[in-house]
Structures are given as structure tokens and as C-alpha cells.
Design a protein around this motif. Structure first.
Motif, PDB file in Angstrom:
ATOM      1  N   LEU A  15      40.391 -18.834  -6.137  1.00  0.00           N
ATOM      2  CA  LEU A  15      41.444 -18.382  -7.058  1.00  0.00           C
ATOM      3  C   LEU A  15      42.813 -18.438  -6.390  1.00  0.00           C
ATOM      4  N   ASP A  16      42.873 -18.047  -5.125  1.00  0.00           N
ATOM      5  CA  ASP A  16      44.142 -18.127  -4.387  1.00  0.00           C
ATOM      6  C   ASP A  16      44.616 -19.578  -4.269  1.00  0.00           C
ATOM      7  N   GLY A  17      43.680 -20.507  -4.129  1.00  0.00           N
ATOM      8  CA  GLY A  17      44.037 -21.918  -4.031  1.00  0.00           C
ATOM      9  C   GLY A  17      44.635 -22.475  -5.317  1.00  0.00           C
ATOM     10  N   HIS A  18      44.310 -21.876  -6.431  1.00  0.00           N
ATOM     11  CA  HIS A  18      44.815 -22.331  -7.730  1.00  0.00           C
ATOM     12  C   HIS A  18      45.844 -21.367  -8.308  1.00  0.00           C
ATOM     13  N   LYS A  19      46.451 -20.580  -7.448  1.00  0.00           N
ATOM     14  CA  LYS A  19      47.383 -19.537  -7.889  1.00  0.00           C
ATOM     15  C   LYS A  19      48.560 -20.103  -8.694  1.00  0.00           C
ATOM     16  N   ARG A  20      49.137 -21.219  -8.259  1.00  0.00           N
ATOM     17  CA  ARG A  20      50.286 -21.794  -8.972  1.00  0.00           C
ATOM     18  C   ARG A  20      49.893 -22.247 -10.379  1.00  0.00           C
ATOM     19  N   TYR A  21      48.747 -22.886 -10.492  1.00  0.00           N
ATOM     20  CA  TYR A  21      48.277 -23.343 -11.806  1.00  0.00           C
ATOM     21  C   TYR A  21      48.025 -22.142 -12.718  1.00  0.00           C
ATOM     22  N   ILE A  22      47.364 -21.128 -12.173  1.00  0.00           N
ATOM     23  CA  ILE A  22      47.051 -19.927 -12.965  1.00  0.00           C
ATOM     24  C   ILE A  22      48.330 -19.255 -13.443  1.00  0.00           C
ATOM     25  N   ARG A  23      49.307 -19.152 -12.552  1.00  0.00           N
ATOM     26  CA  ARG A  23      50.579 -18.530 -12.921  1.00  0.00           C
ATOM     27  C   ARG A  23      51.256 -19.307 -14.040  1.00  0.00           C
ATOM     28  N   GLY A  24      51.249 -20.626 -13.952  1.00  0.00           N
ATOM     29  CA  GLY A  24      51.851 -21.461 -14.988  1.00  0.00           C
ATOM     30  C   GLY A  24      51.147 -21.315 -16.329  1.00  0.00           C
ATOM     31  N   GLU A  25      49.814 -21.276 -16.296  1.00  0.00           N
ATOM     32  CA  GLU A  25      49.058 -21.106 -17.539  1.00  0.00           C
ATOM     33  C   GLU A  25      49.303 -19.743 -18.170  1.00  0.00           C
ATOM     34  N   ILE A  26      49.373 -18.724 -17.335  1.00  0.00           N
ATOM     35  CA  ILE A  26      49.636 -17.381 -17.857  1.00  0.00           C
ATOM     36  C   ILE A  26      51.036 -17.323 -18.460  1.00  0.00           C
ATOM     37  N   ALA A  27      51.994 -18.018 -17.839  1.00  0.00           N
ATOM     38  CA  ALA A  27      53.352 -18.058 -18.388  1.00  0.00           C
ATOM     39  C   ALA A  27      53.350 -18.671 -19.786  1.00  0.00           C
ATOM     40  N   HIS A  28      52.506 -19.678 -20.029  1.00  0.00           N
ATOM     41  CA  HIS A  28      52.429 -20.294 -21.354  1.00  0.00           C
ATOM     42  C   HIS A  28      51.705 -19.400 -22.356  1.00  0.00           C
ATOM     43  N   ARG A  29      50.689 -18.673 -21.904  1.00  0.00           N
ATOM     44  CA  ARG A  29      49.860 -17.882 -22.813  1.00  0.00           C
ATOM     45  C   ARG A  29      50.440 -16.507 -23.124  1.00  0.00           C
ATOM     46  N   VAL A  30      51.164 -15.923 -22.178  1.00  0.00           N
ATOM     47  CA  VAL A  30      51.738 -14.591 -22.348  1.00  0.00           C
ATOM     48  C   VAL A  30      53.252 -14.747 -22.374  1.00  0.00           C
ATOM     49  N   ASN A  31      53.869 -14.300 -23.424  1.00  0.00           N
ATOM     50  CA  ASN A  31      55.310 -14.471 -23.597  1.00  0.00           C
ATOM     51  C   ASN A  31      56.071 -13.404 -22.806  1.00  0.00           C
ATOM     52  N   LEU A  32      56.476 -13.774 -21.581  1.00  0.00           N
ATOM     53  CA  LEU A  32      57.238 -12.865 -20.726  1.00  0.00           C
ATOM     54  C   LEU A  32      58.502 -13.557 -20.237  1.00  0.00           C
ATOM     55  N   LYS A  33      59.486 -12.764 -19.874  1.00  0.00           N
ATOM     56  CA  LYS A  33      60.722 -13.330 -19.344  1.00  0.00           C
ATOM     57  C   LYS A  33      60.444 -14.030 -18.014  1.00  0.00           C
ATOM     58  N   TYR A  34      59.644 -13.392 -17.163  1.00  0.00           N
ATOM     59  CA  TYR A  34      59.250 -13.964 -15.879  1.00  0.00           C
ATOM     60  C   TYR A  34      57.729 -13.960 -15.791  1.00  0.00           C
ATOM     61  N   GLY A  84      27.981  -9.653  -7.910  1.00  0.00           N
ATOM     62  CA  GLY A  84      28.726  -9.132  -6.771  1.00  0.00           C
ATOM     63  C   GLY A  84      28.573  -9.932  -5.492  1.00  0.00           C
ATOM     64  N   GLU A  85      28.007 -11.138  -5.570  1.00  0.00           N
ATOM     65  CA  GLU A  85      27.806 -11.936  -4.360  1.00  0.00           C
ATOM     66  C   GLU A  85      28.888 -12.998  -4.248  1.00  0.00           C
ATOM     67  N   ASP A  86      29.133 -13.460  -3.045  1.00  0.00           N
ATOM     68  CA  ASP A  86      30.085 -14.542  -2.756  1.00  0.00           C
ATOM     69  C   ASP A  86      31.496 -14.220  -3.224  1.00  0.00           C
ATOM     70  N   ILE A  87      31.951 -13.008  -3.001  1.00  0.00           N
ATOM     71  CA  ILE A  87      33.285 -12.624  -3.464  1.00  0.00           C
ATOM     72  C   ILE A  87      34.384 -13.326  -2.660  1.00  0.00           C
ATOM     73  N   ALA A  88      34.192 -13.501  -1.354  1.00  0.00           N
ATOM     74  CA  ALA A  88      35.227 -14.118  -0.521  1.00  0.00           C
ATOM     75  C   ALA A  88      35.525 -15.555  -0.946  1.00  0.00           C
ATOM     76  N   PRO A  89      34.509 -16.422  -1.162  1.00  0.00           N
ATOM     77  CA  PRO A  89      34.832 -17.785  -1.608  1.00  0.00           C
ATOM     78  C   PRO A  89      35.485 -17.828  -2.991  1.00  0.00           C
ATOM     79  N   VAL A  90      35.116 -16.905  -3.866  1.00  0.00           N
ATOM     80  CA  VAL A  90      35.711 -16.872  -5.202  1.00  0.00           C
ATOM     81  C   VAL A  90      37.189 -16.508  -5.110  1.00  0.00           C
ATOM     82  N   ILE A  91      37.509 -15.505  -4.305  1.00  0.00           N
ATOM     83  CA  ILE A  91      38.924 -15.112  -4.155  1.00  0.00           C
ATOM     84  C   ILE A  91      39.715 -16.234  -3.486  1.00  0.00           C
TER      85      ILE A  91
END
Length: 143
Positions: free
Chosen positions: A77-96, A67-74
Motif C-alpha cells: 500500500l505504501d508503494g502505491h501511495k501516490r496512485y491511491i492519493r490521486g484516486e481518492i482526490a477524484h472520488r472524494v471532493n476535497l480542496k486538498y 490478520g496474517e502478512d500485515i507487513a507485506p500488505v502495508i
């Protein structure tokens, strides 16, 4: 003709897609697919992902182990949001692929608060009095 009442909780589809996204995100974090110094130093858990009714916005609740250092972790994650979204699009079959936002998971702190309340002297006294009353009632029934 009256309309049926709108369900108050998330739909089965929201729950299922949220769980698929949670698994994909947790796998990415466990494997180290997101290259970031802050994320490399922390083991991050993803207890829940909630989706909007149209499945276009996903809120991922995250917590670093301990439970420590939550602010830097978030922030990382926010800094890599576009990459994460793209990876999730490949891994989870959704229309959007849903837009993802990251929030600190407060459920652990809430559970600790409830445990402290239940462990207080007032609650212990009340539950002990209730147990004594039940024991007396049972003794009266046995006679």
C-alpha cells in the motif's frame, strides 16, 4: 472572557471525511483497482481512517483477512501511495487530497485480549459471586 473548552475528540468534519476516504479506499481494494501481487492475494479490510484537524493527513488502519502478512500488505500500500492519493482526490471532493499513511489495525487483537480477560476464572468467579448476591437481595425483598 474565557475561551470555550477545546473538544477532545475529532470534529464531525474529520469523522465524515474519514468515512468518505475509508469507503473510497475499501472500494478500490475490493475492485482490485490497485494492481499489486501482494494485494491481489489478500482481502484487505479498512476499519477506520483518522484525519488530522487540518484534513491534510489521513491515517488508514488496514488489516488483511485472517490478520496474517500485515507487513507485506502495508509495504504494498505504501508503494502505491501516490496512485491511491490521486484516486481518492477524484472520488472524494476535497480542496486538498490528504497525504495517506497506512498502519496495522490493532483493534482486533485488543478485542481478543479483552475477551480472554473476561473469560478468565477470576472474572467468572467475581461475576458469579455478584449474581448470587443480587439473587439473595431479590429474595430478601420478596419476603
Amino acid at each position: 472572557m474565557a475561551r470555550p473548552a477545546k473538544p477532545s475528540g475529532p470534529s464531525q468534519r474529520q469523522l465524515r471525511v474519514g468515512e468518505l476516504i475509508r469507503h473510497a479506499l475499501a472500494e478500490m481494494l475490493a475492485r482490485g483497482d490497485i494492481h499489486d501481487e501482494v494485494l491481489a492475494r489478500h482481502v484487505v479490510t479498512v476499519p477506520e481512517v483518522r484525519l488530522s484537524p487540518d484534513l491534510k493527513l489521513a491515517t488508514a488502519y488496514v488489516m488483511p483477512l485472517g490478520g496474517e502478512d500485515i507487513a507485506p500488505v502495508i509495504k504494498a500500500l505504501d508503494g502505491h501511495k501516490r496512485y491511491i492519493r490521486g484516486e481518492i482526490a477524484h472520488r472524494v471532493n476535497l480542496k486538498y487530497a490528504p497525504d495517506i499513511r497506512f498502519r496495522a489495525d490493532e483493534s482486533f487483537a485488543e478485542a481478543e485480549r479483552i475477551d480472554a480477560l473476561l473469560d478468565s476464572d477470576a472474572v467468572r468467579r467475581d461475576t458469579q459471586a455478584q449474581r448470587l448476591k443480587i439473587d439473595r437481595d431479590q429474595a430478601d425483598d420478596d419476603r
